[in-house]
Design a protein around this motif. Structure first.
Motif, PDB file in Angstrom:
ATOM      1  N   TYR A  18       0.595  -1.637  -0.030  1.00  7.84           N
ATOM      2  CA  TYR A  18       0.248   0.136   0.057  1.00  7.84           C
ATOM      3  C   TYR A  18       0.951   1.321  -0.145  1.00  7.84           C
ATOM      4  CZ  TYR A  18      -3.448  -3.767   1.264  1.00  7.84           C
ATOM      5  OH  TYR A  18      -3.532  -4.766   1.095  1.00  7.84           O
ATOM      6  N   LEU A  19       2.290   1.302   0.440  1.00  5.92           N
ATOM      7  CA  LEU A  19       2.818   2.453   0.605  1.00  5.92           C
ATOM      8  C   LEU A  19       3.825   2.307  -0.773  1.00  5.92           C
ATOM      9  CD1 LEU A  19       4.496   2.649   4.563  1.00  5.92           C
ATOM     10  CD2 LEU A  19       2.964   3.240   3.385  1.00  5.92           C
ATOM     11  N   ALA A  22       0.852   4.204  -2.889  1.00  8.71           N
ATOM     12  CA  ALA A  22       1.158   5.819  -2.341  1.00  8.71           C
ATOM     13  C   ALA A  22       1.954   5.912  -3.202  1.00  8.71           C
ATOM     14  CB  ALA A  22       1.047   5.520  -1.426  1.00  8.71           C
ATOM     15  N   GLY A  26       0.597   8.222  -6.210  1.00 13.28           N
ATOM     16  CA  GLY A  26      -0.378   9.364  -5.492  1.00 13.28           C
ATOM     17  C   GLY A  26      -1.147   8.651  -4.219  1.00 13.28           C
ATOM     18  N   SER A  27      -1.790   9.522  -4.153  1.00 10.29           N
ATOM     19  CA  SER A  27      -2.806   8.570  -3.112  1.00 10.29           C
ATOM     20  C   SER A  27      -3.783   8.312  -3.600  1.00 10.29           C
ATOM     21  CB  SER A  27      -2.995   9.795  -1.847  1.00 10.29           C
ATOM     22  OG  SER A  27      -3.198  11.014  -2.723  1.00 10.29           O
ATOM     23  N   VAL A  28      -4.543   9.119  -5.000  1.00  6.82           N
ATOM     24  CA  VAL A  28      -5.226   8.008  -5.667  1.00  6.82           C
ATOM     25  C   VAL A  28      -5.082   6.600  -6.470  1.00  6.82           C
ATOM     26  CG1 VAL A  28      -6.389   9.248  -7.827  1.00  6.82           C
ATOM     27  CG2 VAL A  28      -5.668  11.068  -6.683  1.00  6.82           C
ATOM     28  N   ALA A  30      -3.045   5.162  -4.945  1.00  8.22           N
ATOM     29  CA  ALA A  30      -3.404   4.050  -3.699  1.00  8.22           C
ATOM     30  C   ALA A  30      -4.694   3.484  -3.872  1.00  8.22           C
ATOM     31  CB  ALA A  30      -2.957   4.476  -2.745  1.00  8.22           C
ATOM     32  N   ILE A  31      -5.458   4.861  -3.613  1.00  9.98           N
ATOM     33  CA  ILE A  31      -7.080   4.484  -3.486  1.00  9.98           C
ATOM     34  C   ILE A  31      -7.366   3.351  -4.431  1.00  9.98           C
ATOM     35  CG2 ILE A  31      -9.257   5.779  -3.109  1.00  9.98           C
ATOM     36  CD1 ILE A  31      -8.389   7.778  -1.655  1.00  9.98           C
ATOM     37  N   TYR A  33      -5.715   2.082  -6.292  1.00  9.81           N
ATOM     38  CA  TYR A  33      -5.765   0.025  -5.566  1.00  9.81           C
ATOM     39  C   TYR A  33      -6.418  -0.912  -4.296  1.00  9.81           C
ATOM     40  CZ  TYR A  33      -2.340  -3.072  -4.781  1.00  9.81           C
ATOM     41  OH  TYR A  33      -1.780  -4.997  -3.973  1.00  9.81           O
TER      42      TYR A  33
END
Length: 112
Positions: A18-19, A22, A26-28, A30-31, A33
């Motif tokens: 998950y890291l 990200a 980026g955060s988008v 990771a979300i 995924y």
């Protein structure tokens, strides 16, 4: 070419999927995924619960197991550096095929 020797050694990847997602997307990303993993998990549960075909049910349960294993393992390591992503994609492809096959009525069987 860097003059500092310790920067010449590649750092590899984060030991958390998950890291790593990200860090790369980026955060988008990771979300997205996480959304993919939960969508595949929900699809597997749907197939395992709703189908009467034992093969499709087995594929659903297997896909649930593979997805949960990747989700749990992702906490401790980044599994997509190996070919495990390919194997997971094959399991999800089989899951989708089982879902579509379970929707279609069998040929040659008359329903009353």
């Amino acid at each position: 070419d860097t003059p500092v020797w310790r920067f010449r050694i590649p750092r590899g990847h984060a030991h958390n999927g998950y890291l790593q997602a990200a860090a790369q997307a980026g955060s988008v990303g990771a979300i997205a995924y996480l959304g993919l993993l939960f969508a595949a998990l929900a699809r597997g549960i749907r197939v395992a619960r709703r189908t009467l075909d034992p093969l499709a049910k087995g594929i659903g349960v297997g896909a649930i197991g593979a997805t949960v294993a990747v989700m749990a393992h992702g906490i401790f390591d980044y599994v997509h550096v190996l070919n495990l992503g390919l194997q997971l994609s094959i399991a999800w492809g089989m899951l989708e095929h089982a879902m579509r096959a379970a929707r279609q009525p069998s040929e040659g069987i008359e329903h009353e």
